[in-house]
Scaffold this motif. Structure first.
Motif, PDB file in Angstrom:
ATOM      1  N   THR A 151      21.848  11.769 108.014  1.00 48.21           N
ATOM      2  CA  THR A 151      20.874  12.419 107.142  1.00 48.21           C
ATOM      3  C   THR A 151      21.601  13.506 106.359  1.00 48.21           C
ATOM      4  OG1 THR A 151      20.267  14.013 108.860  1.00 48.21           O
ATOM      5  CG2 THR A 151      18.960  11.979 108.726  1.00 48.21           C
ATOM      6  N   ASP A 152      20.980  13.954 105.283  1.00 49.20           N
ATOM      7  CA  ASP A 152      21.641  14.942 104.425  1.00 49.20           C
ATOM      8  C   ASP A 152      22.061  16.190 105.185  1.00 49.20           C
ATOM      9  OD1 ASP A 152      21.454  13.302 102.267  1.00 49.20           O
ATOM     10  OD2 ASP A 152      19.923  14.457 101.195  1.00 49.20           O
ATOM     11  N   GLU A 153      21.165  16.693 106.062  1.00 52.66           N
ATOM     12  CA  GLU A 153      21.502  17.945 106.739  1.00 52.66           C
ATOM     13  C   GLU A 153      22.675  17.761 107.696  1.00 52.66           C
ATOM     14  OE1 GLU A 153      18.424  15.846 109.152  1.00 52.66           O
ATOM     15  OE2 GLU A 153      18.428  16.563 107.061  1.00 52.66           O
ATOM     16  N   ARG A 156      25.824  17.685 105.475  1.00 56.65           N
ATOM     17  CA  ARG A 156      26.067  19.021 104.914  1.00 56.65           C
ATOM     18  C   ARG A 156      26.556  20.001 105.975  1.00 56.65           C
ATOM     19  NH1 ARG A 156      20.573  20.568 102.578  1.00 56.65           N
ATOM     20  NH2 ARG A 156      21.644  22.515 102.025  1.00 56.65           N
ATOM     21  N   PRO A 171      28.202   8.952 102.282  1.00 61.19           N
ATOM     22  CA  PRO A 171      27.679  10.054 101.472  1.00 61.19           C
ATOM     23  C   PRO A 171      28.795  10.971 100.985  1.00 61.19           C
ATOM     24  CG  PRO A 171      27.367  10.526 103.791  1.00 61.19           C
ATOM     25  CD  PRO A 171      27.927   9.129 103.716  1.00 61.19           C
ATOM     26  N   PHE A 173      29.491  14.718  99.267  1.00 60.50           N
ATOM     27  CA  PHE A 173      29.013  16.032  98.868  1.00 60.50           C
ATOM     28  C   PHE A 173      30.200  16.809  98.319  1.00 60.50           C
ATOM     29  CE2 PHE A 173      25.670  14.647 101.626  1.00 60.50           C
ATOM     30  CZ  PHE A 173      24.523  15.308 101.197  1.00 60.50           C
TER      31      PHE A 173
END
Length: 219
Positions: A151-153, A156, A171, A173
């Motif tokens: 997931t994004d969190e 990150r 992903p 970032f």
């Protein structure tokens, strides 16, 4: 518990189990996240697994474990919790072989000095049994792990993202440290073929720990 985020059908036992899980999470994250956030993460985590072939009785437990990981990541991203330990995320396609072996080695050798998570672009149904057997030969038990998405969190929150074969699906970032480990996929291979993959993963994990300044724990 609020039903706002219940999208997957729940049996009575699952509802009770999720309510109990939410209570545990609320206690663990007291002062960091409120009830609404905890319930949202718990139920969306449940939904991540409900559509796949997982034993139904285990779904609330999987949801709680994944929600805990996601909430821990969110707390780090939002600056609500920071213990200074480096965090590494291992990613592959099915989160069933390479990334699970890397996670097992990293946790074994780093101990409590660092944090590691894993995920997949297309999570499988279960961890590769041959990978489990190969790691057992090294005294590391990964049989309790389970394939999961990222997931994004979680991405990150990672200080280093290690990718293994997920290609464009991984992903990206800006500003985050990435490493791409080119490793043969153990899927469909026998134990003799998986052992060299396992050993190369351990070698790379040791190198990564050195780069992070983490002293490997005694075997």
């Amino acid at each position: 518990m609020s039903n706002t985020y219940e999208r997957a059908p729940l049996t009575l036992d699952q509802q009770v189990a999720l309510t109990t899980a939410a209570t545990r999470l609320a206690t663990d994250f007291e002062g960091t996240f409120g009830t609404e956030t905890i319930e949202r993460f718990l139920h969306t985590s449940y939904d991540q697994f409900a559509g796949r072939a997982v034993v139904a009785n285990f779904l609330p437990l999987l949801a709680e474990r994944f929600a805990r990981q996601r909430l821990t990541a969110l707390a780090k991203v939002e600056g609500l919790s920071q213990d200074g330990r480096p965090t590494v995320l291992f990613l592959c396609v099915h989160n069933a072989g390479r990334s699970q072996m890397a996670l097992g080695f990293f946790q074994h050798h780093a101990g409590n000095a660092a944090i590691a998570w894993s995920g997949g672009s297309e999570p499988g149904e279960r961890v590769n049994a041959v990978a489990v057997a190969a790691m057992a030969e090294r005294g590391i038990d990964i049989s309790g792990e389970y394939p999961k998405p990222w997931t994004d969190e979680i991405v990150r929150a990672a200080d280093v993202v290690v990718t293994m074969g997920c290609g464009d699906a991984c992903p990206v970032f800006p500003g985050k440290r990435y490493e791409d480990w080119t490793l043969e996929d153990p899927a469909g291979q026998g134990l003799d073929a998986v052992r060299p993959i396992r050993d190369e993963i351990e070698r790379r994990v040791h190198a990564l720990l050195d780069q992070l300044g983490v002293t490997a724990q005694p075997a």
